[in-house]
Design an enzyme around this catalytic site. Structure first.
Site, mmCIF file in Angstrom:
data_model
loop_
_atom_site.group_PDB
_atom_site.id
_atom_site.type_symbol
_atom_site.label_atom_id
_atom_site.label_comp_id
_atom_site.label_asym_id
_atom_site.label_seq_id
_atom_site.Cartn_x
_atom_site.Cartn_y
_atom_site.Cartn_z
ATOM 1 N N ARG A 108 38.633 -19.962 26.891
ATOM 2 C CA ARG A 108 38.403 -20.834 28.096
ATOM 3 C C ARG A 108 38.507 -22.341 27.422
ATOM 4 N NH1 ARG A 108 34.504 -21.552 33.305
ATOM 5 N NH2 ARG A 108 36.081 -20.243 33.864
ATOM 6 N N HIS A 135 44.514 -20.792 35.789
ATOM 7 C CA HIS A 135 43.500 -19.803 35.663
ATOM 8 C C HIS A 135 43.862 -18.563 36.422
ATOM 9 C CE1 HIS A 135 39.204 -18.865 35.753
ATOM 10 N NE2 HIS A 135 38.807 -19.428 36.526
ATOM 11 N N GLN A 138 41.270 -15.846 37.680
ATOM 12 C CA GLN A 138 40.664 -15.927 39.184
ATOM 13 C C GLN A 138 41.565 -15.962 40.312
ATOM 14 O OE1 GLN A 138 37.282 -17.445 39.918
ATOM 15 N NE2 GLN A 138 37.946 -16.589 41.917
ATOM 16 N N ASP A 230 38.744 -26.415 46.056
ATOM 17 C CA ASP A 230 38.229 -25.847 44.938
ATOM 18 C C ASP A 230 37.390 -27.420 44.616
ATOM 19 O OD1 ASP A 230 37.514 -25.413 42.196
ATOM 20 O OD2 ASP A 230 39.268 -25.739 41.324
ATOM 21 N N CYS A 270 36.954 -20.446 44.613
ATOM 22 C CA CYS A 270 36.632 -19.922 43.380
ATOM 23 C C CYS A 270 35.322 -20.109 42.742
ATOM 24 C CB CYS A 270 37.628 -20.453 42.034
ATOM 25 S SG CYS A 270 37.504 -21.975 41.541
ATOM 26 N N ARG A 298 36.600 -10.590 40.348
ATOM 27 C CA ARG A 298 36.866 -10.965 38.835
ATOM 28 C C ARG A 298 36.402 -9.822 37.974
ATOM 29 N NH1 ARG A 298 36.726 -16.275 37.568
ATOM 30 N NH2 ARG A 298 37.286 -15.769 35.387
#
Ligand code: CP
Ligand code: NVA
Length: 315
Positions: A108, A135, A138, A230, A270, A298
């Site tokens: 990340r 991402h 996700q 988001d 998310c 996830r």
């Protein structure tokens, strides 16, 4: 641990064919059923996932760590505050050294280029656990979640409301690849990456999908089967928060906006969410919201990803 030169990575949705996404989801369904029934299989026994975090995380860290444990392996949390990467050791050197110890690396980070450098130099698979641009873990969980509830996404209409960020970019890739309609409503200067958008629009012609950017949230949400949003301020953009709050006024997903979507439309985020900013509490905690399933999935989707990349059987 060294691995053959045919190793695969997951840096963005572009690393998976449609066929592979379908097989990944088949495996996800089996892994989820097995976990629910208390029948986890140690398919990655003895294997280690290194997890490099340059940004905070709740879901990604805990789901990867738990997932590796459930598959019989282990995960190492490597914060850049603690490892030499944070003191300037080169990414390419870190990738080569870690590859001698672990069987896969999740990263990340900020610049997407960092994940690409890791993939180039590591001899073990690299998984993008979020970069400034993408991402994929996700969005794979989100696609899986939608299909659990409503069946195949191809042919459906998905609305993205808000920032043209890493999540938006990844949804764009997914729409072009899988063949569904994606309409994004973003304020001026906060749209998705223009090159990525143009590339996706070309790819969508063949897949039967479509990607379009509009200005007004209602134009995206009208008739949608799924509405996504988001945070307006992603990790690394904290100094822009006040400017962003002003730019995104009018882009909140609230009950009135959701009424423009189909009656059975789902809502996704998310997480982490900011009630009263990008989404109203009523929508986030309301009957159309599937945020907890998204978060749970996830775990299941990533176990399938880990098996695909690190296990003996490839997809
Ligand atoms: N959605 C997501 O990636 O959450 P975290 O930042 O908590 O990992
Ligand atoms: N766009 C958000 C996603 C967080 C999971 C960010 O990058 O901070």
């Amino acid at each position: 641990m060294t691995r053959s030169s045919t190793k695969r990575d997951l840096l963005s949705m572009d690393d998976l064919s449609v066929e592979e996404i379908r097989r990944l989801f088949q495996r996800t369904r089996l892994l989820k059923e097995a976990q629910k029934a208390g029948r986890n299989e140690p398919t990655l026994a003895g294997q280690t996932l290194g997890m490099i975090f340059e940004k905070p995380s709740t879901r990604t860290r805990v789901s990867f760590e738990t997932g590796m444990f459930q598959l019989g392996g282990q995960a190492l949390f490597l914060s850049t505050q603690d490892i030499q990467l944070g003191r300037g050791e080169e990414l390419s050197d870190s990738a080569r050294v870690l590859s001698r110890y672990v069987d896969g690396i999740m990263v990340r980070t900020f610049a997407h280029h960092n994940v690409e450098v890791m993939a180039e130099y590591a001899t073990v698979p690299i998984i993008n656990g979020l970069s400034d641009d993408f991402h994929p873990c996700q969005v794979l969980a989100d696609l899986f979640t939608y299909e659990e509830y409503r069946g195949p996404l191809p042919g459906r209409r998905v609305a993205w409301v808000g920032d043209g960020n890493n999540m938006a970019n990844t949804w764009i890739q997914a729409a072009a690849r899988l063949g569904f309609q994606l309409v994004l409503a973003c304020p001026v200067n906060y749209g998705p990456d223009a090159k990525l958008l143009a590339h996706a629009q070309r790819e969508a012609i063949a897949s039967g999908g479509a990607v379009e950017v509009v200005r007004h949230p209602s134009d995206a949400v009208r008739g949608a089967d799924l509405v996504c949003t988001d945070t307006w301020t992603s990790m690394g953009q904290e100094s822009e928060r006040q400017r962003r709050l002003r730019a995104f006024a009018g882009y909140r997903v609230d009950e009135a906006l959701m009424r423009e979507a189909k009656a059975d439309a789902l809502f996704m985020h998310c997480l982490p969410a900011h009630r009263g900013e990008e989404v109203s509490a009523g929508v986030l905690d309301g009957p159309q919201s599937v945020i907890w399933d998204e978060a749970e999935n996830r775990l299941h989707v990533q176990k399938a990803i880990l098996e695909w990349l690190m296990g003996r059987d490839t997809l």
